[in-house]
Design an enzyme around this catalytic site. Structure first.
Site, mmCIF file in Angstrom:
data_model
loop_
_atom_site.group_PDB
_atom_site.id
_atom_site.type_symbol
_atom_site.label_atom_id
_atom_site.label_comp_id
_atom_site.label_asym_id
_atom_site.label_seq_id
_atom_site.Cartn_x
_atom_site.Cartn_y
_atom_site.Cartn_z
ATOM 1 N N LYS A 17 14.435 14.537 40.880
ATOM 2 C CA LYS A 17 13.571 15.529 41.234
ATOM 3 C C LYS A 17 13.902 16.810 40.291
ATOM 4 C CE LYS A 17 13.143 13.845 46.003
ATOM 5 N NZ LYS A 17 13.218 14.319 47.275
ATOM 6 N N PRO A 74 7.777 17.994 46.514
ATOM 7 C CA PRO A 74 7.595 17.349 45.108
ATOM 8 C C PRO A 74 8.533 16.323 44.806
ATOM 9 C CG PRO A 74 7.567 19.791 44.942
ATOM 10 C CD PRO A 74 7.570 19.334 46.443
ATOM 11 N N GLU A 75 8.175 15.138 44.672
ATOM 12 C CA GLU A 75 9.264 13.879 44.273
ATOM 13 C C GLU A 75 8.855 13.820 42.874
ATOM 14 O OE1 GLU A 75 8.663 10.784 47.438
ATOM 15 O OE2 GLU A 75 7.648 12.315 48.745
#
Length: 260
Positions: free
Chosen positions: A59, A2-3
């Site tokens: 993030k 996940p970014e």
């Protein structure tokens, strides 16, 4: 992994499920995702309190709880947030579940458990967490971004991925940005001329705008990310075979014909 766009998608999930709702129960099904907080303290600080409006920095997803603490989610490689009904069957990797006063649940789902959930007991503790990070990639001005590149000796991709310098960019986003800007990932950041540095900034803003709307880095066939995992990936711009090499410890994909 996940970014920034993925975490923005999780923020929207939580924004549609939790704000203003009281947490009736906290179920910790796997303590391996708790970072710096135990089960008892997590329950004591969260149960019976209302969730505030979630917000994101890089993030990290931050959710105020009542008038003091905040939950801080870092999703690692496989983490995600799901809004579910209490009677929905649990998934195998649901690690922490917040049951709200309307019987909906916020479920933290994570297969590999590389990161997890922290509890900031107050604003000062939260600020200490955030001080380790650079500015959010969406909030950087062009002048600040250009000054950052001009001051760094390392590879431009390494600079983009360094969370202490720019918060939110990961491997996929950095490769996509540099491909659009026609800049090779191993170029020293401070060796870029002013036009090249501006192109990187413009590419970053454009990629983030599209990806944030999608809530992910989209694997479009017109994007580098839509080809990088093909058997024999080719550049969607020029058709040349894409190259792969490790930069800053991560697999990097680029086009030697387009990027210099």
């Amino acid at each position: 992994m996940p970014e920034l766009p993925d975490v923005e998608g999780f923020r929207r999930v939580l924004d549609g499920c939790g704000p203003g709702r009281c947490v009736r129960r906290v179920d910790v099904r796997d303590t391996g995702v708790l970072r710096g907080v135990g089960v008892r303290r997590l329950r004591r600080e969260v149960e019976g309190r209302r969730l505030g409006r979630p917000w994101r920095h890089g993030k990290l997803l931050i959710v105020p709880v009542g008038d003091g603490p905040a939950l801080v989610w870092h999703f690692g490689m496989t983490g995600e947030l799901v809004c579910a009904r209490a009677d929905d069957p649990p998934a195998a990797h649901d690690r922490v579940v917040l049951t709200l006063d309307d019987d909906r649940q916020v479920r933290y789902r994570d297969q590999r458990k590389l990161q997890g959930i922290r509890l900031a007991p107050n604003q000062r503790a939260l600020q200490r967490m955030l001080e380790r990070l650079g500015p959010d990639a969406l909030d950087m001005t062009r002048a600040d971004f250009l000054n950052l590149l001009a001051a760094r000796r390392g590879a431009v991709k390494a600079v983009l991925m360094d969370q202490s310098l720019v918060a939110g960019l990961g491997n996929l986003l950095s490769d996509e940005i540099l491909w659009r800007a026609r800049v090779a990932p191993r170029r020293p950041a401070r060796a870029l001329d002013s036009a090249e540095a501006r192109h990187v900034f413009t590419a970053m803003r454009g990629v983030l705008a599209t990806a944030t709307r999608a809530g992910r880095v989209p694997p479009r066939r017109t994007w580098l990310t839509g080809h990088r995992d093909d058997g024999e990936p080719v550049c969607p711009r020029c058709g040349e075979r894409l190259r792969s090499h490790r930069v800053a410890g991560r697999r990097s994909v680029w086009c030697a014909h387009c990027q210099h």
